[in-house]
Design an enzyme around this catalytic site. Structure first.
Site, PDB file in Angstrom:
ATOM      1  N   PRO A 104      16.861   3.134  26.192  1.00 41.06           N
ATOM      2  CA  PRO A 104      16.387   1.825  25.732  1.00 41.06           C
ATOM      3  C   PRO A 104      17.199   0.641  26.262  1.00 41.06           C
ATOM      4  CG  PRO A 104      16.300   3.395  23.938  1.00 41.06           C
ATOM      5  CD  PRO A 104      16.977   4.098  25.084  1.00 41.06           C
ATOM      6  N   CYS A 105      16.469  -0.422  26.620  1.00 41.73           N
ATOM      7  CA  CYS A 105      17.075  -1.612  27.228  1.00 41.73           C
ATOM      8  C   CYS A 105      17.508  -2.693  26.238  1.00 41.73           C
ATOM      9  CB  CYS A 105      16.099  -2.240  28.221  1.00 41.73           C
ATOM     10  SG  CYS A 105      15.595  -1.143  29.555  1.00 41.73           S
TER      11      CYS A 105
END
Length: 431
Positions: A91-92
């Protein structure tokens, strides 16, 4: 785990000697497709979102499981010990400049957890990609911890900021990529070289934008003569089927694109000139901008917003393929070996390194003396940044304050970590 296999993706079948890959946070398959084209066979793909997982299932024959990748009930990392490549696009949001950049304090952060799985899986190579924000000074200590941990596990690791536009994708899209290999393979690794020819939005989308006979196509192509800004896929909590925040929409407007939404079809014969009304991109156009080619015949599951989100959050297949080919060449010992220091990364955070290399407290005066390029104020700033991701202990002495680096705050698999409760109660918000 290399073996001869027959792998089918869509209508194409390739009989080649494949290397094996285990992929986490697989999304809709941008990385999976690129790695397949680079010569890797998927043993397993783990994805949280059911619709993205359905996209993976309907486009490949690889095994796909749905669920929280860190949940031991979903899959067992130890079953894949010795895989050739362990890869993922974790996840960013924890590192995104558009967000709060909470790093290890963000319950969605899985980067440190993924690195920790290397000790269990023992892959020949590791590939993790994330947003450019992870390369910022805010995360220098975080990055240093990652490198040091991989060194402890016997790997040589390096980071590189890669731009999708350098690999035939009509979009800037910088991605911060981590590659780690054993020393004997690292000697053969070289980062992929950028292509010489840039692909513009107009040239890339000409056929799709003109599919319904729009008479002003040529004028639009001239207007769209540039590289697009980074597509923003958004999340389940925020973002919909539009091309991103205000600044991104303005950049798209300069290229002749209305970024306030995604169209169902290309402009028709009666559609006005772009000087009167800008056209919007369709889902196939967005996929093309992200690097999906027609010959892939990739079909995205779900409704329009979900499809856009899957595409916008993906690792562009051509970039994944380029990095995958470099990793494959290294694992096959192709080319001329080089000295390992060529791959070894520079020290990202000397203050972290100075504190991590001792068990006791370190006085400020010693930190400044050891790191003579830093003054008192700059060391204090770095300590404040470190305290966001690590427990930083302080002790007053007769000659000033001393510091000791404590536990990492991030999630690495702890059963009592706050992330577990968050995922149990708010999993529907995570994407």
């Amino acid at each position: 785990m290399s073996e001869n296999s027959t792998i089918a993706i869509n209508q194409g079948v390739q009989n080649v000697s494949k290397l094996s890959v285990l992929e986490i946070c697989a999304g809709a398959g941008g990385q999976a497709l690129g790695l397949f084209n680079a010569g890797f066979e998927s043993l397993l793909a783990v994805e949280l979102d059911e619709t993205a997982a359905q996209t993976l299932r309907q486009n490949s024959n690889g095994k796909v499981v749905v669920g929280d990748v860190a949940d031991p009930k979903v899959w067992s990392p130890s079953e894949f010990e010795g895989v050739d490549l362990f890869a993922g696009g974790v996840p960013c949001p924890p590192f995104s400049i558009a967000g709060k950049q909470l790093g290890s304090s963000d319950e969605r952060d899985l980067f440190a957890w993924a690195v920790e799985q290397v000790a269990v899986i023992k892959p020949r190579a590791l590939l993790l990609e994330n947003v450019r924000g992870l390369s910022a000074p805010r995360f220098s200590g975080y990055r240093q911890r990652v490198l040091d941990r991989l060194t402890q596990l016997g790997y040589v690791a390096d980071w590189r900021l890669l731009y999708a536009a350098d690999f035939g994708v009509p979009q800037l899209r910088p991605r911060f990529v981590l590659v780690a290999l054993h020393p004997e393979d690292a000697a053969y690794f070289r980062w992929p070289e950028p292509q010489e020819r840039e692909v513009t939005v107009g040239s890339s989308l000409r056929d799709l934008m003109g599919a319904n006979g729009w008479p002003h196509l040529d004028d639009w192509v001239k207007l769209a003569n540039g590289i697009g800004p980074t597509l923003v896929g958004g999340s389940k909590k925020h973002g919909g089927a539009d091309l991103g925040p205000t600044r991104a929409k303005r950049a798209w407007e300069a290229l002749g694109v209305d970024g306030k939404g995604v169209a169902n079809e290309a402009p028709g014969k009666d559609a006005p000139h772009p000087s009167e009304k800008l056209p919007r991109l369709t889902i196939p156009m967005v996929a093309r901008i992200q690097g999906w080619k027609d010959e892939y015949a990739w079909e995205f599951a779900g409704r329009k917003t979900s499809q856009y989100r899957q595409i916008g959050n993906a690792f562009p297949p051509p970039v994944a393929e380029a990095v995958g080919r470099s990793i494959r060449a290294a694992l096959n010992h192709e080319g001329i070996p080089h000295e390992i220091p060529e791959l070894s990364a520079d020290v990202h955070d000397p203050v972290y390194r100075a504190l991590a290399n001792t068990d006791g407290f370190v006085k400020m005066a010693r930190l400044i003396a050891t790191l003579d390029e830093l003054n008192h104020a700059s060391v204090e700033r770095r300590l404040a940044v470190l305290a966001q991701d690590f427990v930083l202990e302080e002790k007053s002495t007769s000659t000033g304050t001393a510091y000791r680096l404590g536990a990492f705050k991030g999630f690495t698999g702890q059963s009592d970590h706050s992330r577990n409760n968050y995922m149990e109660n708010f999993r529907h918000r995570v994407s």
